[in-house]
Design a protein around this motif. Structure first.
Motif, PDB file in Angstrom:
ATOM      1  N   GLY A  46      -1.728  -0.223  -1.459  1.00  0.00           N
ATOM      2  CA  GLY A  46      -2.166   0.333  -0.188  1.00  0.00           C
ATOM      3  C   GLY A  46      -2.133   1.844  -0.221  1.00  0.00           C
ATOM      4  O   GLY A  46      -1.669   2.457  -1.191  1.00  0.00           O
ATOM      5  N   ASP A  47      -2.644   2.443   0.834  1.00  0.00           N
ATOM      6  CA  ASP A  47      -2.694   3.898   0.963  1.00  0.00           C
ATOM      7  C   ASP A  47      -3.315   4.533  -0.280  1.00  0.00           C
ATOM      8  O   ASP A  47      -2.768   5.464  -0.871  1.00  0.00           O
ATOM      9  CB  ASP A  47      -1.304   4.461   1.245  1.00  0.00           C
ATOM     10  N   LEU A  48      -4.469   4.016  -0.643  1.00  0.00           N
ATOM     11  CA  LEU A  48      -5.214   4.520  -1.807  1.00  0.00           C
ATOM     12  C   LEU A  48      -6.177   5.602  -1.344  1.00  0.00           C
ATOM     13  O   LEU A  48      -7.397   5.483  -1.468  1.00  0.00           O
ATOM     14  CB  LEU A  48      -5.953   3.368  -2.487  1.00  0.00           C
ATOM     15  N   GLN A  49      -5.631   6.677  -0.805  1.00  0.00           N
ATOM     16  CA  GLN A  49      -6.429   7.714  -0.150  1.00  0.00           C
ATOM     17  C   GLN A  49      -6.814   8.798  -1.151  1.00  0.00           C
ATOM     18  O   GLN A  49      -6.300   9.912  -1.127  1.00  0.00           O
ATOM     19  CB  GLN A  49      -5.654   8.271   1.038  1.00  0.00           C
ATOM     20  N   GLY A  50      -7.729   8.416  -2.032  1.00  0.00           N
ATOM     21  CA  GLY A  50      -8.197   9.337  -3.046  1.00  0.00           C
ATOM     22  C   GLY A  50      -9.470   8.817  -3.676  1.00  0.00           C
ATOM     23  O   GLY A  50      -9.972   7.740  -3.331  1.00  0.00           O
ATOM     24  N   VAL A  51      -9.999   9.604  -4.615  1.00  0.00           N
ATOM     25  CA  VAL A  51     -11.195   9.207  -5.365  1.00  0.00           C
ATOM     26  C   VAL A  51     -10.871   9.303  -6.844  1.00  0.00           C
ATOM     27  O   VAL A  51     -10.038  10.107  -7.271  1.00  0.00           O
ATOM     28  CB  VAL A  51     -12.421  10.077  -5.012  1.00  0.00           C
ATOM     29  N   ALA A  52     -11.550   8.469  -7.639  1.00  0.00           N
ATOM     30  CA  ALA A  52     -11.262   8.418  -9.067  1.00  0.00           C
ATOM     31  C   ALA A  52     -12.510   8.010  -9.826  1.00  0.00           C
ATOM     32  O   ALA A  52     -13.362   7.288  -9.295  1.00  0.00           O
ATOM     33  CB  ALA A  52     -10.141   7.411  -9.344  1.00  0.00           C
ATOM     34  N   PRO A  53     -12.628   8.432 -11.073  1.00  0.00           N
ATOM     35  CA  PRO A  53     -13.712   7.913 -11.905  1.00  0.00           C
ATOM     36  C   PRO A  53     -13.430   6.454 -12.259  1.00  0.00           C
ATOM     37  O   PRO A  53     -12.299   6.097 -12.590  1.00  0.00           O
ATOM     38  CB  PRO A  53     -13.662   8.806 -13.149  1.00  0.00           C
ATOM     39  N   SER A  54     -14.432   5.626 -12.161  1.00  0.00           N
ATOM     40  CA  SER A  54     -14.271   4.241 -12.594  1.00  0.00           C
ATOM     41  C   SER A  54     -14.222   4.197 -14.116  1.00  0.00           C
ATOM     42  O   SER A  54     -14.904   4.974 -14.785  1.00  0.00           O
ATOM     43  CB  SER A  54     -15.454   3.399 -12.095  1.00  0.00           C
ATOM     44  N   PRO A  55     -13.433   3.287 -14.689  1.00  0.00           N
ATOM     45  CA  PRO A  55     -13.446   3.141 -16.143  1.00  0.00           C
ATOM     46  C   PRO A  55     -14.790   2.646 -16.666  1.00  0.00           C
ATOM     47  O   PRO A  55     -15.042   2.704 -17.869  1.00  0.00           O
ATOM     48  CB  PRO A  55     -12.335   2.125 -16.403  1.00  0.00           C
ATOM     49  N   LEU A  56     -15.648   2.194 -15.755  1.00  0.00           N
ATOM     50  CA  LEU A  56     -16.975   1.714 -16.135  1.00  0.00           C
ATOM     51  C   LEU A  56     -18.000   2.846 -16.154  1.00  0.00           C
ATOM     52  O   LEU A  56     -19.154   2.628 -16.519  1.00  0.00           O
ATOM     53  CB  LEU A  56     -17.426   0.608 -15.175  1.00  0.00           C
ATOM     54  N   GLY A  57     -17.574   4.061 -15.739  1.00  0.00           N
ATOM     55  CA  GLY A  57     -18.470   5.210 -15.744  1.00  0.00           C
ATOM     56  C   GLY A  57     -19.056   5.505 -14.380  1.00  0.00           C
ATOM     57  O   GLY A  57     -18.808   4.796 -13.409  1.00  0.00           O
ATOM     58  N   GLY A  58     -19.846   6.568 -14.319  1.00  0.00           N
ATOM     59  CA  GLY A  58     -20.499   6.941 -13.072  1.00  0.00           C
ATOM     60  C   GLY A  58     -19.716   7.982 -12.296  1.00  0.00           C
ATOM     61  O   GLY A  58     -18.697   8.506 -12.749  1.00  0.00           O
ATOM     62  N   ASN A  59     -20.189   8.269 -11.111  1.00  0.00           N
ATOM     63  CA  ASN A  59     -19.547   9.250 -10.251  1.00  0.00           C
ATOM     64  C   ASN A  59     -18.223   8.730  -9.706  1.00  0.00           C
ATOM     65  O   ASN A  59     -18.015   7.517  -9.644  1.00  0.00           O
ATOM     66  CB  ASN A  59     -20.472   9.615  -9.083  1.00  0.00           C
ATOM     67  N   PRO A  60     -17.329   9.632  -9.284  1.00  0.00           N
ATOM     68  CA  PRO A  60     -16.074   9.182  -8.681  1.00  0.00           C
ATOM     69  C   PRO A  60     -16.320   8.277  -7.480  1.00  0.00           C
ATOM     70  O   PRO A  60     -17.283   8.448  -6.727  1.00  0.00           O
ATOM     71  CB  PRO A  60     -15.394  10.493  -8.261  1.00  0.00           C
ATOM     72  N   VAL A  61     -15.442   7.300  -7.327  1.00  0.00           N
ATOM     73  CA  VAL A  61     -15.533   6.317  -6.247  1.00  0.00           C
ATOM     74  C   VAL A  61     -14.183   6.270  -5.528  1.00  0.00           C
ATOM     75  O   VAL A  61     -13.210   6.900  -5.959  1.00  0.00           O
ATOM     76  CB  VAL A  61     -15.886   4.922  -6.800  1.00  0.00           C
ATOM     77  N   LEU A  62     -14.116   5.545  -4.431  1.00  0.00           N
ATOM     78  CA  LEU A  62     -12.837   5.340  -3.770  1.00  0.00           C
ATOM     79  C   LEU A  62     -11.835   4.768  -4.775  1.00  0.00           C
ATOM     80  O   LEU A  62     -12.175   3.915  -5.602  1.00  0.00           O
ATOM     81  CB  LEU A  62     -12.984   4.394  -2.582  1.00  0.00           C
ATOM     82  N   LEU A  63     -10.600   5.227  -4.679  1.00  0.00           N
ATOM     83  CA  LEU A  63      -9.576   4.821  -5.640  1.00  0.00           C
ATOM     84  C   LEU A  63      -9.436   3.305  -5.711  1.00  0.00           C
ATOM     85  O   LEU A  63      -9.232   2.747  -6.797  1.00  0.00           O
ATOM     86  CB  LEU A  63      -8.240   5.463  -5.265  1.00  0.00           C
ATOM     87  N   GLY A  64      -9.562   2.617  -4.588  1.00  0.00           N
ATOM     88  CA  GLY A  64      -9.450   1.161  -4.594  1.00  0.00           C
ATOM     89  C   GLY A  64     -10.539   0.493  -5.410  1.00  0.00           C
ATOM     90  O   GLY A  64     -10.298  -0.525  -6.073  1.00  0.00           O
ATOM     91  N   ILE A  65     -11.733   1.058  -5.390  1.00  0.00           N
ATOM     92  CA  ILE A  65     -12.828   0.513  -6.201  1.00  0.00           C
ATOM     93  C   ILE A  65     -12.527   0.722  -7.680  1.00  0.00           C
ATOM     94  O   ILE A  65     -12.691  -0.196  -8.504  1.00  0.00           O
ATOM     95  CB  ILE A  65     -14.165   1.172  -5.815  1.00  0.00           C
ATOM     96  N   ALA A  66     -12.067   1.924  -8.029  1.00  0.00           N
ATOM     97  CA  ALA A  66     -11.709   2.188  -9.427  1.00  0.00           C
ATOM     98  C   ALA A  66     -10.598   1.250  -9.890  1.00  0.00           C
ATOM     99  O   ALA A  66     -10.638   0.728 -11.016  1.00  0.00           O
ATOM    100  CB  ALA A  66     -11.276   3.646  -9.590  1.00  0.00           C
ATOM    101  N   LEU A  67      -9.609   1.004  -9.024  1.00  0.00           N
ATOM    102  CA  LEU A  67      -8.511   0.111  -9.386  1.00  0.00           C
ATOM    103  C   LEU A  67      -9.027  -1.298  -9.668  1.00  0.00           C
ATOM    104  O   LEU A  67      -8.607  -1.945 -10.636  1.00  0.00           O
ATOM    105  CB  LEU A  67      -7.477   0.087  -8.255  1.00  0.00           C
ATOM    106  N   ALA A  68      -9.957  -1.783  -8.837  1.00  0.00           N
ATOM    107  CA  ALA A  68     -10.557  -3.096  -9.078  1.00  0.00           C
ATOM    108  C   ALA A  68     -11.291  -3.118 -10.410  1.00  0.00           C
ATOM    109  O   ALA A  68     -11.239  -4.109 -11.152  1.00  0.00           O
ATOM    110  CB  ALA A  68     -11.497  -3.459  -7.933  1.00  0.00           C
ATOM    111  N   ASP A  69     -11.974  -2.015 -10.755  1.00  0.00           N
ATOM    112  CA  ASP A  69     -12.694  -1.945 -12.027  1.00  0.00           C
ATOM    113  C   ASP A  69     -11.742  -1.934 -13.222  1.00  0.00           C
ATOM    114  O   ASP A  69     -12.087  -2.426 -14.306  1.00  0.00           O
ATOM    115  CB  ASP A  69     -13.577  -0.699 -12.066  1.00  0.00           C
ATOM    116  N   TYR A  70     -10.555  -1.392 -13.029  1.00  0.00           N
ATOM    117  CA  TYR A  70      -9.570  -1.368 -14.118  1.00  0.00           C
ATOM    118  C   TYR A  70      -9.054  -2.765 -14.458  1.00  0.00           C
ATOM    119  O   TYR A  70      -8.543  -2.979 -15.569  1.00  0.00           O
ATOM    120  CB  TYR A  70      -8.383  -0.484 -13.751  1.00  0.00           C
ATOM    121  N   LEU A  71      -9.168  -3.717 -13.544  1.00  0.00           N
ATOM    122  CA  LEU A  71      -8.637  -5.056 -13.816  1.00  0.00           C
ATOM    123  C   LEU A  71      -9.255  -5.640 -15.083  1.00  0.00           C
ATOM    124  O   LEU A  71      -8.558  -6.255 -15.904  1.00  0.00           O
ATOM    125  CB  LEU A  71      -8.870  -5.982 -12.623  1.00  0.00           C
TER     126      LEU A  71
END
Length: 265
Positions: free
Chosen positions: A51-76
């Motif tokens: 919770g409280d994923l109040q940030g942006v991050a590059p997805s490990p799949l590439g592309g522009n930075p996304v909401l941190l929660g989306i990047a975390l899901a991509d890291y799975l």
């Protein structure tokens, strides 16, 4: 999902950008830690709580930075390929809210749409995605339900999955004229309703105080939990704890503000 150890083990970190004082973006790390539990829901080899994923991050799949929660899901998927975690299809997800960030990570306390974070976990194949909304989230239960029968935003209700029961209350205590806030009396009444009988897991955005210095929260929520046998596991966020685990009765509180906890058997 009763804890068998209160000492988290670091598994990984995820770099991201978050708004610091004055809205100046800062480079920070999301800690991903492991805690063992007695029992997981059937169909899951791990459960990720965050919770409280109040940030942006590059997805490990590439592309522009996304909401941190989306990047975390991509890291799975990345972590499953490396053997760090089971496949995403065997990882349940519990969310405690506040999943939005201003796109430039340059404004603290920004509110906005977080449906895409829920979608990212559902699209990853996670068999269970249950959560509550934080006071900065713009999302509805009806929107979330579209992602599957075991994807649900909770607010004063409970859901069963794999032999466990998860209950949740969205929002915080505050002026009910503002979004995702309710009067303290109404919030505590909902806590008492959901804990009679106690669920296996209680999801809150604003949580109780802990039992150690620095574990801030609402003392009245803790009192409400102590009036009867509390849940084995209460997950919350809203304020950060350096030490994420506390006891309440014969159960535990785990604060997942700006961290991810992976529960394993």
């Amino acid at each position: 999902m009763r804890l068998v150890s209160t000492r988290p083990q670091r598994l990984a970190t995820v770099p991201y950008r978050a708004a610091g004082p004055g809205g100046v973006p800062q480079n920070v790390q999301l800690g991903v830690e492991r805690l063992p539990v007695e029992k997981l829901p059937a169909g899951c080899d791990a459960v990720l709580a965050t919770g409280d994923l109040q940030g942006v991050a590059p997805s490990p799949l590439g592309g522009n930075p996304v909401l941190l929660g989306i990047a975390l899901a991509d890291y799975l998927g990345v972590w499953a390929d490396s053997g760090l975690l089971p496949p995403a299809g065997r990882v349940g997800v519990l969310l405690t809210g506040d999943l939005y960030s201003a796109p430039g990570a340059d404004r603290r306390g920004a509110s906005g749409a977080v449906l895409d974070v829920w979608l990212a976990f559902a699209a990853a194949g996670c068999p269970m995605v249950l959560g509550v909304a934080g006071n900065h989230d713009e999302v509805t239960a009806a929107e979330v339900t579209e992602f599957g029968p075991d994807v649900a935003l909770l607010d004063g209700d409970r859901r069963g999955f794999g032999g466990i029961t998860v209950a949740g209350i969205s929002g915080i205590i505050g002026d009910p004229g503002r979004a995702l806030r309710r009067m303290e009396k109404d919030f505590l009444t909902t806590v008492e309703k959901l804990t009679a009988p106690a669920p296996d897991v209680l999801l809150l955005h604003e949580g109780p105080t802990g039992d150690r210095a620095g574990q801030l929260g609402r003392a009245t929520i803790r009192t409400a939990l102590e009036r009867r046998a509390p849940p084995a596991l209460t997950l919350c966020g809203h304020v950060h704890w350096d030490e994420p685990v506390a006891t309440v009765g014969d159960g535990h509180i785990v604060n997942v503000d700006a961290r991810a906890i992976v529960f394993t058997a």
